[in-house]
Design an enzyme around this catalytic site. Structure first.
Site, PDB file in Angstrom:
ATOM      1  N   LYS A   1       0.837  -1.205   0.000  1.00 32.18           N
ATOM      2  CA  LYS A   1       0.000   0.000   0.000  1.00 32.18           C
ATOM      3  C   LYS A   1       0.865   1.246   0.000  1.00 32.18           C
ATOM      4  O   LYS A   1       0.632   2.190  -0.770  1.00 32.18           O
ATOM      5  CB  LYS A   1      -0.923  -0.023   1.209  1.00 32.18           C
TER       6      LYS A   1
ATOM      7  N   ARG B   1      -3.891  -1.418  -6.105  1.00 35.29           N
ATOM      8  CA  ARG B   1      -3.110  -2.647  -5.984  1.00 35.29           C
ATOM      9  C   ARG B   1      -3.552  -3.584  -7.085  1.00 35.29           C
ATOM     10  O   ARG B   1      -4.640  -3.423  -7.652  1.00 35.29           O
ATOM     11  CB  ARG B   1      -3.325  -3.309  -4.621  1.00 35.29           C
TER      12      ARG B   1
ATOM     13  N   ASN C   1       6.139 -37.444   2.181  1.00 32.25           N
ATOM     14  CA  ASN C   1       5.195 -37.616   3.283  1.00 32.25           C
ATOM     15  C   ASN C   1       5.889 -38.329   4.447  1.00 32.25           C
ATOM     16  O   ASN C   1       5.918 -37.833   5.579  1.00 32.25           O
ATOM     17  CB  ASN C   1       3.975 -38.430   2.841  1.00 32.25           C
ATOM     18  N   ASP C   2       6.442 -39.509   4.168  1.00 34.54           N
ATOM     19  CA  ASP C   2       7.138 -40.251   5.223  1.00 34.54           C
ATOM     20  C   ASP C   2       8.459 -39.586   5.600  1.00 34.54           C
ATOM     21  O   ASP C   2       8.853 -39.607   6.775  1.00 34.54           O
ATOM     22  CB  ASP C   2       7.389 -41.693   4.773  1.00 34.54           C
TER      23      ASP C   2
ATOM     24  N   GLY D   1      -8.343  -7.141   4.201  1.00 36.87           N
ATOM     25  CA  GLY D   1      -9.209  -7.391   5.339  1.00 36.87           C
ATOM     26  C   GLY D   1      -8.567  -8.120   6.500  1.00 36.87           C
ATOM     27  O   GLY D   1      -9.198  -8.325   7.524  1.00 36.87           O
TER      28      GLY D   1
ATOM     29  N   CYS E   1       7.162 -37.680  -5.149  1.00 37.25           N
ATOM     30  CA  CYS E   1       5.800 -38.203  -5.285  1.00 37.25           C
ATOM     31  C   CYS E   1       4.967 -37.986  -4.033  1.00 37.25           C
ATOM     32  O   CYS E   1       3.847 -38.490  -3.931  1.00 37.25           O
ATOM     33  CB  CYS E   1       5.824 -39.686  -5.651  1.00 37.25           C
TER      34      CYS E   1
ATOM     35  N   ARG F   1       0.165 -46.742  -6.443  1.00 35.49           N
ATOM     36  CA  ARG F   1       0.214 -47.500  -5.193  1.00 35.49           C
ATOM     37  C   ARG F   1      -0.579 -48.796  -5.359  1.00 35.49           C
ATOM     38  O   ARG F   1      -1.816 -48.768  -5.403  1.00 35.49           O
ATOM     39  CB  ARG F   1      -0.365 -46.642  -4.063  1.00 35.49           C
TER      40      ARG F   1
ATOM     41  N   SER G   1      12.704 -41.566  -6.123  1.00 36.28           N
ATOM     42  CA  SER G   1      11.491 -40.776  -5.996  1.00 36.28           C
ATOM     43  C   SER G   1      11.356 -40.409  -4.517  1.00 36.28           C
ATOM     44  O   SER G   1      11.324 -41.290  -3.666  1.00 36.28           O
ATOM     45  CB  SER G   1      10.265 -41.560  -6.453  1.00 36.28           C
TER      46      SER G   1
ATOM     47  N   GLU H   1      12.620 -42.056   1.527  1.00 40.75           N
ATOM     48  CA  GLU H   1      11.655 -41.601   2.526  1.00 40.75           C
ATOM     49  C   GLU H   1      12.139 -41.837   3.951  1.00 40.75           C
ATOM     50  O   GLU H   1      11.438 -41.524   4.914  1.00 40.75           O
ATOM     51  CB  GLU H   1      10.303 -42.298   2.306  1.00 40.75           C
TER      52      GLU H   1
ATOM     53  N   ARG I   1      -3.515   2.920   8.524  1.00 37.75           N
ATOM     54  CA  ARG I   1      -3.832   1.666   7.829  1.00 37.75           C
ATOM     55  C   ARG I   1      -2.601   0.779   7.755  1.00 37.75           C
ATOM     56  O   ARG I   1      -1.473   1.259   7.646  1.00 37.75           O
ATOM     57  CB  ARG I   1      -4.315   1.932   6.402  1.00 37.75           C
TER      58      ARG I   1
ATOM     59  N   TYR J   1      11.291 -34.349 -12.337  1.00 39.82           N
ATOM     60  CA  TYR J   1       9.829 -34.222 -12.375  1.00 39.82           C
ATOM     61  C   TYR J   1       9.274 -34.115 -10.969  1.00 39.82           C
ATOM     62  O   TYR J   1       9.939 -34.452  -9.977  1.00 39.82           O
ATOM     63  CB  TYR J   1       9.195 -35.428 -13.096  1.00 39.82           C
TER      64      TYR J   1
ATOM     65  N   HIS K   1     -16.580  -7.689   1.964  1.00 41.14           N
ATOM     66  CA  HIS K   1     -15.558  -8.608   2.489  1.00 41.14           C
ATOM     67  C   HIS K   1     -15.799 -10.031   2.010  1.00 41.14           C
ATOM     68  O   HIS K   1     -14.884 -10.716   1.547  1.00 41.14           O
ATOM     69  CB  HIS K   1     -15.561  -8.551   4.019  1.00 41.14           C
TER      70      HIS K   1
ATOM     71  N   MET L   1      -5.797  -7.203   8.308  1.00 40.39           N
ATOM     72  CA  MET L   1      -5.267  -6.355   9.364  1.00 40.39           C
ATOM     73  C   MET L   1      -6.136  -5.114   9.494  1.00 40.39           C
ATOM     74  O   MET L   1      -7.148  -4.984   8.823  1.00 40.39           O
ATOM     75  CB  MET L   1      -3.801  -6.052   9.089  1.00 40.39           C
TER      76      MET L   1
END
Length: 880
Positions: free
Chosen positions: A23, A337, A770-771, A102, A833, A562, A766, A747, A93, A853, A456, A104
């Site tokens: 701003k 903006r 996650n693990d 909206g 993956c 899987r 790969s 993993e 502001r 990839y 809003h 802050m």
């Protein structure tokens, strides 16, 4: 020279965004362009950082610098702060470097007190305006600085209107507003325990601290987490000379966009209210007029505004979201903006700006938020079902899309019903406020009684890609907020309704939805994405349907199939259970013979769906107990089928129980213990590939067989020997020249730091993040939700590490494995993956780390492709 923490608007420009916030930088830029901007100054983001470093205090040096700049603003404005005869009033502001609409806080009319308001009324000859401004200031200051809350004051306003027999705030007289101001101050004292501050300097520093504080309020923290905004950025504070839209019928305020933020259509789009201040439009307290009506009310101001809008859009080369005020017929620009927009609008605007010669293809690709594409890929109403449905009401089409769910009336209930009950919900509100952000995020749709297209609810819903209907004034919400009436019917909490955010229609019933279709601008943008992208994008798919869906979105292979997900289908779970409870290898092999044709058929269908693209198939990974029954009836049925006693079967199930199954007998450990499982799966993978290769000689199939949960190269050697022995014999017997690769999931942290050894055997890695994240952090992603909120609130973590890749820890393990793997095997294929494969910031990390990839769920493929293209474009631009 000491560090500078405050800048006049005329001292800055757009390049100082990190310091001045979005701003502040844009106000400075508009000032430099000679636009009618009320002057002021910006307290920098570094001052916010210092505020927190100093124990949430504004130190003396910064206080002195702020007051020095108040003096400079007095000179510019020709008014004095706190002077009863010629008072300088200001707005305060927030303004972070990333747009956070909206999230802050804002305070208007600061500098008023009992003495100043009296002289202000006389000086302007407009006592109603003066006391309207004063009561607004008391209300905002009480809410934002002292956290008293708006509802107390709103009840006083409603009581006053009822007492006077009026319905609109604008119908209250000067005396009414004077009385309200006194009531507000009395309410303030009763809540806070002290008188409302009359010293403008005290008011100012209270407001500045409140803005700094708001950087770490719950809704701001939540918004930052959703939008990958670091807490270290802080917020700037803009102190600006007030201009007044509430001085009468020749004054007003509005919000406008240079293009339609819902559709992307070119042309001025927005709303305004006469005799109002800015929060009236955004909060939806009154339903505003459309911007084209300003041409009738004040043609000169409208024409000037149109010229400014055109200049700003051409200057920023993007659709602009602007706030303006008209004070007694004179136009002032309060903000510009880059505007938030729907996904569909984002694509159209990007294409149109290219066609108009404003930007090139790379800029078009870079300006689209990858996460927004999600909104294009979600359901719409089924045409036949919609044709037979009758709306019960129509509001404003604030954010497109379709939603169906159970009615809830609070943001808290929206969150609770979604997380605890697993229900889709529609959040119905009189109007939304920033405090509702979390519930709005969980809701499938939002319906409000008040507010326009720039309220809003509308702005936030469009940014989230959530369906929203606003301004449906016919809705009557019950006093207990547990039901509403509309169209002659009553709808209670838990009842189903459906929303059409594209038309504004509301339906009192369930309407079936269908997947969205994408074409046109989407196809054009994705063609540019593919032109500049260098990293491949695959999909995680376990079924032919998932694979076909991913290919339609542009997936370039399967990065994770899987195999265990196929085992849960009703026609094969019995054979799987038979295999698990077998006591001897012979019994196990007999069961596996039943499973083999099923697996082979699954893989053939997936190869067919992928049309020759590479397919990575993971060998069986989860603990075996997951496949066994827990219900007494199912146990009895399986025992009978296996010719076992129920108690014997229960003993077998009990023997498979593990205290920590995710770190137990799973992954490659299953193949080490039961080699016949790996042998059967390899046979199914290879025989399916041979069969499909024979049917499609134009394709070159090369299955990628992935061994999960490897922590030591010897484990991989053992399982790889099973695979190659089985596969090579089948290929030799078939007479088909089929190539295949054997690789592993990285993993386990030990695998990452010994990747040079593992790469001696693995032809690809790969990253199963996650693990890898679970094991690196030492907590379960299934259980972490119980305590992560506390980590966010205490600024220990800023993001869920399972949603956004942790670069410092998990990322270092990935980088180490990449370096060591290529050190041993320069041509090793590298991918990811885990769920992170569809997260834009994680995709960027994968690109920077040099992966070949990323792989993600089918509906996130376009998101990952766009993020990969943006990373490539950013890198190429940085090298210039």
């Amino acid at each position: 020279m000491s560090k500078k923490f405050v800048y006049l608007f005329r001292e800055g420009d757009a390049s100082m965004r990190n310091l001045l916030g979005g701003k502040g930088a844009n106000l400075a830029e508009m000032t430099g362009l000679g636009m009618p901007v009320p002057q002021g100054f910006t307290i920098t983001t570094e001052a916010c950082t210092r505020y927190y470093e100093d124990g949430e205090k504004i130190n003396d040096d910064i206080r002195a610098e702020i007051m020095e700049y108040i003096g400079k603003l007095e000179d510019i404005a020709g008014k004095k702060f706190g002077d009863p005869d010629n008072p300088l009033l200001v707005s305060v502001r927030s303004g972070a470097r990333a747009s956070m609409p909206g999230m802050m806080d804002t305070i208007l009319n600061l500098g008023l007190n009992e003495t100043v308001v009296e002289s202000f009324a006389k000086k302007t000859g407009n006592p109603r305006f003066a006391y309207d401004s004063y009561r607004r200031f008391i209300q905002m200051y009480s809410d934002v600085v002292m956290e008293v809350g708006k509802s107390h004051f709103e009840k006083l306003i409603d009581a006053m209107k009822e007492k006077r027999g009026v319905t609109q705030d604008t119908e209250l007289t000067a005396e009414d507003l004077r009385e309200l101001a006194d009531l507000f101050k009395a309410g303030y004292k009763s809540k806070v325990g002290s008188d409302f501050p009359s010293d403008p300097a005290e008011q100012l520093f209270g407001a500045v601290k409140a803005v700094f504080r708001s950087w770490n309020n719950e809704r701001a923290i939540y918004y930052r987490r959703m939008n990958d905004i670091p807490s270290s950025w802080g917020t700037a504070v803009n102190v600006q000379a007030m201009v007044f839209g509430n001085m009468g019928d020749t004054s007003g305020t509005g919000v406008a966009f240079s293009r339609n933020p819902s559709t992307g259509d070119r042309g001025l789009y927005g709303e305004f209210l006469m005799n109002a201040q800015g929060e009236d439009v955004v909060a939806g307290v009154r339903t505003p007029q459309t911007i084209d009506q300003l041409k009738v009310q004040n043609p000169a101001v409208y024409d000037q505004f149109v010229r400014i809008v055109d200049t700003l859009e051409r200057h920023y080369r993007d659709m602009q979201d602007m706030e303006f005020t008209i004070e007694e017929g004179t136009l002032y620009m309060l903000q510009t903006r880059n505007g938030k927009r729907t996904a569909a609008a984002a694509l159209k605007i990007a294409c149109d700006l290219v066609d108009e010669g404003m930007i090139d293809e790379k800029k078009a690709v870079a300006m689209i938020d990858p996460k927004q594409l999600d909104a294009l890929l979600h359901p719409q109403f089924e045409a036949a079902a919609l044709k037979n449905a009758k709306p019960i009401g129509q509001g404003l089409p604030a954010s497109p899309g379709a939603a169906c769910g159970r009615v809830v009336f609070t943001a808290e209930d929206a969150t609770r019903w979604t997380l605890d009950k697993g229900e889709d919900v529609i959040l119905v509100r009189l109007e939304t406020s920033p405090e509702d952000i979390e519930g709005m995020n969980y809701a499938k749709g939002i319906l409000t009684v008040r507010g326009g297209m720039t309220s809003h609810a509308a702005v936030v819903a469009r940014g989230m890609g959530t369906c929203c209907v606003s301004g449906l004034g016919e809705i009557k919400i019950a006093d207990d907020e547990k039901s509403f009436t509309l169209g002659g019917g009553s709808y209670a909490e838990g009842d189903y309704i459906s929303l059409d955010g594209s038309t504004g229609n509301v339906y009192g019933e369930v309407i079936k939805t269908v997947p969205a279709t994408i074409s046109g601008y989407f196809g054009r943008v994705m063609a540019w994405v593919d032109k500049y992208r260098t990293m491949k994008v695959r999909t995680n798919a376990d079924t032919p349907a998932d694979a076909r869906q991913a290919v339609s979105f542009g997936a370039e292979g399967i990065g994770l199939c899987r195999t265990e997900h196929m085992f849960f289908e009703s026609d094969r779970i019995a054979a799987i259970r038979e295999m698990i409870v077998s006591k001897t290898a012979e019994q196990r092999k007999a069961a596996l013979v039943k499973i083999l044709p099923m697996q082979r058929g699954d893989f053939e269908s997936i190869y067919e769906a992928m049309q020759g693209f590479p397919v990575t198939i993971r060998l069986l990974d989860p603990p075996l107990h997951e496949f066994l029954p827990t219900d007494e009836g199912d146990i009895a049925a399986l025992a009978q089928e296996m010719n076992l006693g129920v108690d014997v079967l229960k003993d077998i199930i009990k023997s498979l129980h593990e205290f920590n199954p995710m770190m137990g007998h799973r992954g490659c450990r299953l193949d080490v213990t039961y080699p016949e499982i790996g042998e059967m799966q390899t046979r199914a993978i290879i025989e399916a590939a041979i069969n499909v290769q024979k049917r499609h000689p134009e394709w070159t199939l090369a299955p990628e067989i992935m061994v999960p949960l490897v922590g030591d190269v010897k484990e991989l050697q053992f399982v790889k020997n099973i695979i190659t022995t089985t596969a090579d014999k089948i290929i030799a017997d078939s007479g088909v020249d089929l190539k295949y690769l054997v690789g592993t999931m990285i993993e386990i942290p030990r695998a990452a730091i010994t990747a040079d050894e593992i790469a001696q055997e693995a032809e690809f890695f790969s990253f199963g993040t996650n693990d890898l994240t679970q094991m690196t952090f030492g907590f379960s992603r299934d259980d972490a939700g119980a305590f992560l909120d506390s980590y966010y609130k205490n600024a220990i973590y800023e993001n869920d590490p399972f949603a956004r890749l942790d670069r410092k820890g998990v990322g270092q393990l990935v980088s180490t494995a990449v370096r060591l793997g290529r050190q041993t095997r320069p041509d090793i294929k590298l991918g990811i993956c885990g769920e992170h494969g569809g997260d834009p910031s994680s995709v960027e990390f994968c690109f920077e780390t040099g992966l070949n990839y990323v792989s993600c769920s089918p509906f996130r493929v376009p998101i990952a492709k766009l993020a990969a293209a943006q990373a490539a474009i950013r890198t190429s631009e940085e090298k210039k």
